[in-house]
Scaffold this motif. Structure first.
Motif, PDB file in Angstrom:
ATOM      1  N   VAL A 180       5.602 -46.761  23.924  1.00 57.91           N
ATOM      2  CA  VAL A 180       6.929 -46.293  23.523  1.00 57.91           C
ATOM      3  C   VAL A 180       7.980 -47.188  24.177  1.00 57.91           C
ATOM      4  O   VAL A 180       8.100 -47.221  25.405  1.00 57.91           O
ATOM      5  N   PRO A 201      10.145 -42.328  19.267  1.00 57.76           N
ATOM      6  CA  PRO A 201       9.422 -41.814  20.428  1.00 57.76           C
ATOM      7  C   PRO A 201       8.740 -40.476  20.154  1.00 57.76           C
ATOM      8  O   PRO A 201       7.605 -40.248  20.579  1.00 57.76           O
ATOM      9  N   GLY A 207      12.209 -47.219  26.687  1.00 61.67           N
ATOM     10  CA  GLY A 207      11.350 -46.060  26.397  1.00 61.67           C
ATOM     11  C   GLY A 207      11.169 -45.134  27.581  1.00 61.67           C
ATOM     12  O   GLY A 207      10.868 -43.944  27.405  1.00 61.67           O
TER      13      GLY A 207
END
Lengths: 137, 119
Positions: free
Chosen positions: A10, A20, A53
């Motif tokens: 991610v 995500p 992420g």
């Protein structure tokens, strides 16, 4: 009997796009994949948060209050409940001025035994090398 | 011959990723490979039937139907589709709908997985 290892990487921040959350829901789907497979065959999912992420892992997200949506935080906790390996890049946390104190590290209130692994990128890189397929979100 | 699993998460209109995924599927089928195409998130837009084809917007129903006739398996994430109001009754004939574990199951015995993320 065979096992296929999938790595979910991610890279994007939460709430700006659906990516995500789709990473986490697809990773969670590894728990029910057996219905399509032969007895003994398995698909495992490891999840790593890198770059922006890592912001998906921030504690106390208010998605339900603000958007009436389940939070990425709750999906992350479900991953821990389902015993998925979750890694967060230590260097990328540091670049954003964050530490382990700022992110979800466990999901005890969900009854999860697993904990988030905050590790140097080298370790995430090793994890990725051990996967059969990588999926970048 | 091998098996290729392609996951695409980008919308049909507003991105060229699905165009690429369908063209790649065609090339792989042409070479004799097996191809599973999974669409999730905004890419479930691909599953809607009877989309009007304008020259300014991607329209893949025709090539997709041809490829399905040649053995391409195309599956949409059912939850992603339903969340967008894409119901079974307006899904293209031959387009399957499953939960996300179908994608992982397809990846299980794929020789290659090409995952094309969303916007």
């Amino acid at each position: 009997m065979a096992t296929t290892k999938l790595g979910f990487i991610v890279q994007r921040p939460p709430y700006k796009s659906e990516n995500p959350k789709l990473a986490l829901t697809h990773a969670i789907a590894s728990q029910s994949v057996e219905i399509y497979l032969k007895d003994g065959d398995l698909v495992t999912a490891d999840v790593a948060f890198v770059g922006d992420g890592v912001l998906n892992c921030l504690k106390n997200q208010k998605a339900m209050d603000i958007y009436a949506l389940s939070s990425t935080e709750s999906h992350l906790k479900n991953c821990l409940l389902l015993d998925l390996n979750v890694y967060v890049c230590k260097e990328d946390l540091g670049k954003l001025g964050l530490s382990e104190n700022d992110i979800v590290m466990d999901a005890e209130e969900f009854g999860a035994d697993m904990k988030v692994n905050v590790v140097p990128f080298d370790e995430i890189s090793k994890m990725m090398e051990g996967m059969n397929h990588l999926l970048f979100f | 011959m091998g098996k290729l699993t392609i996951g695409c998460f980008s919308s049909l209109v507003g991105s060229m990723n699905l165009d690429f995924a369908v063209k790649l599927s065609a090339a792989a089928l042409e070479k004799g490979h097996t191809v599973d195409l999974w669409v999730s998130g905004n890419a479930t837009m691909l599953s809607i039937k009877d989309q009007r084809a304008f020259k300014d917007y991607s329209s893949l129903e025709k090539p997709l139907k041809e490829l399905m006739g040649k053995g391409l398996t195309v599956t949409a994430c059912e939850a992603c589709a339903e969340a967008r109001g894409y119901h079974k009754d307006n899904t293209m004939e031959g387009f399957k709908r499953h939960s996300m574990d179908w994608y992982l199951a397809s990846a299980f015995d794929a020789d290659r997985v090409l995952h094309i993320g969303g916007e």
